[in-house]
Design a protein around this motif. Structure first.
Motif, PDB file in Angstrom:
ATOM      1  N   UNK A 133      49.539 -16.591 -20.480  1.00  0.00           N
ATOM      2  CA  UNK A 133      49.251 -15.516 -19.510  1.00  0.00           C
ATOM      3  C   UNK A 133      49.948 -15.780 -18.177  1.00  0.00           C
ATOM      4  N   UNK A 134      49.968 -17.036 -17.758  1.00  0.00           N
ATOM      5  CA  UNK A 134      50.649 -17.383 -16.515  1.00  0.00           C
ATOM      6  C   UNK A 134      52.113 -16.948 -16.569  1.00  0.00           C
ATOM      7  N   UNK A 135      52.784 -17.233 -17.672  1.00  0.00           N
ATOM      8  CA  UNK A 135      54.192 -16.873 -17.779  1.00  0.00           C
ATOM      9  C   UNK A 135      54.400 -15.376 -17.946  1.00  0.00           C
ATOM     10  N   UNK A 136      53.470 -14.693 -18.594  1.00  0.00           N
ATOM     11  CA  UNK A 136      53.555 -13.233 -18.677  1.00  0.00           C
ATOM     12  C   UNK A 136      53.465 -12.628 -17.277  1.00  0.00           C
ATOM     13  N   UNK A 137      52.501 -13.120 -16.473  1.00  0.00           N
ATOM     14  CA  UNK A 137      52.342 -12.607 -15.110  1.00  0.00           C
ATOM     15  C   UNK A 137      53.541 -12.984 -14.234  1.00  0.00           C
TER      16      UNK A 137
ATOM     17  N   UNK B 159      58.056 -11.374 -11.098  1.00  0.00           N
ATOM     18  CA  UNK B 159      59.425 -11.677 -10.695  1.00  0.00           C
ATOM     19  C   UNK B 159      60.416 -10.583 -11.071  1.00  0.00           C
ATOM     20  N   UNK B 160      60.066  -9.744 -12.020  1.00  0.00           N
ATOM     21  CA  UNK B 160      60.996  -8.696 -12.442  1.00  0.00           C
ATOM     22  C   UNK B 160      60.585  -7.314 -11.947  1.00  0.00           C
ATOM     23  N   UNK B 161      59.502  -7.255 -11.205  1.00  0.00           N
ATOM     24  CA  UNK B 161      59.025  -5.973 -10.668  1.00  0.00           C
ATOM     25  C   UNK B 161      60.130  -5.318  -9.838  1.00  0.00           C
ATOM     26  N   UNK B 162      60.433  -4.100 -10.156  1.00  0.00           N
ATOM     27  CA  UNK B 162      61.434  -3.359  -9.403  1.00  0.00           C
ATOM     28  C   UNK B 162      62.858  -3.577  -9.872  1.00  0.00           C
TER      29      UNK B 162
ATOM     30  N   UNK C 283      58.763 -22.274 -19.932  1.00  0.00           N
ATOM     31  CA  UNK C 283      57.591 -22.133 -20.798  1.00  0.00           C
ATOM     32  C   UNK C 283      57.581 -23.242 -21.850  1.00  0.00           C
ATOM     33  N   UNK C 284      58.722 -23.510 -22.438  1.00  0.00           N
ATOM     34  CA  UNK C 284      58.817 -24.563 -23.448  1.00  0.00           C
ATOM     35  C   UNK C 284      58.455 -25.929 -22.852  1.00  0.00           C
ATOM     36  N   UNK C 285      58.878 -26.188 -21.620  1.00  0.00           N
ATOM     37  CA  UNK C 285      58.543 -27.454 -20.956  1.00  0.00           C
ATOM     38  C   UNK C 285      57.031 -27.577 -20.766  1.00  0.00           C
ATOM     39  N   UNK C 286      56.375 -26.484 -20.392  1.00  0.00           N
ATOM     40  CA  UNK C 286      54.925 -26.496 -20.236  1.00  0.00           C
ATOM     41  C   UNK C 286      54.252 -26.748 -21.587  1.00  0.00           C
ATOM     42  N   UNK C 287      54.733 -26.082 -22.617  1.00  0.00           N
ATOM     43  CA  UNK C 287      54.161 -26.264 -23.953  1.00  0.00           C
ATOM     44  C   UNK C 287      54.364 -27.697 -24.448  1.00  0.00           C
TER      45      UNK C 287
END
Length: 100
Positions: A59-63, A68-71, A87-91
């Motif tokens: 969810x953190x990465x989805x948000x 970051x891509x808004x607009x 994300x892979x590093x976090x996983x």
């Protein structure tokens, strides 16, 4: 592309899409939970908590992606690749631990 289609959608259709996305999201989460049930965990690890941690990171990465891509009218492939590597590093930290 899905992101661009959603945010370019007329306001009248957004509620319907959000409702359907919620249903799809619930089905996806149920499928992920079933897959996670097959992951062997270290003795003493609470499976429910472990799954919640993985989903929190997701969810953190989805948000992060949405914020970051808004607009943006176009999402750069290099940005997407970088986000996926992060994300892979976090996983990897979740899977293999952080402490030496």
């Amino acid at each position: 592309m899905v992101y661009e289609a959603f945010y370019a959608t007329p306001d009248g259709l957004k509620e319907e899409i959000e409702d359907k996305y919620g249903q799809v999201s619930e089905a996806r989460n149920a499928m992920l939970a079933q897959l996670f049930d097959k992951v062997p965990l270290r003795e003493g690890v609470n499976r429910t908590y472990a799954f919640e941690l993985v989903m929190s990171v997701t969810r953190h990465f989805e948000m992060k992606f949405l914020n970051e891509t808004k607009g943006m009218s176009h999402i750069d492939e290099a940005y997407t690749r970088s986000l996926m590597e992060e994300l892979e590093a976090f996983c990897d930290m979740i899977r293999y631990g952080m402490e030496n």
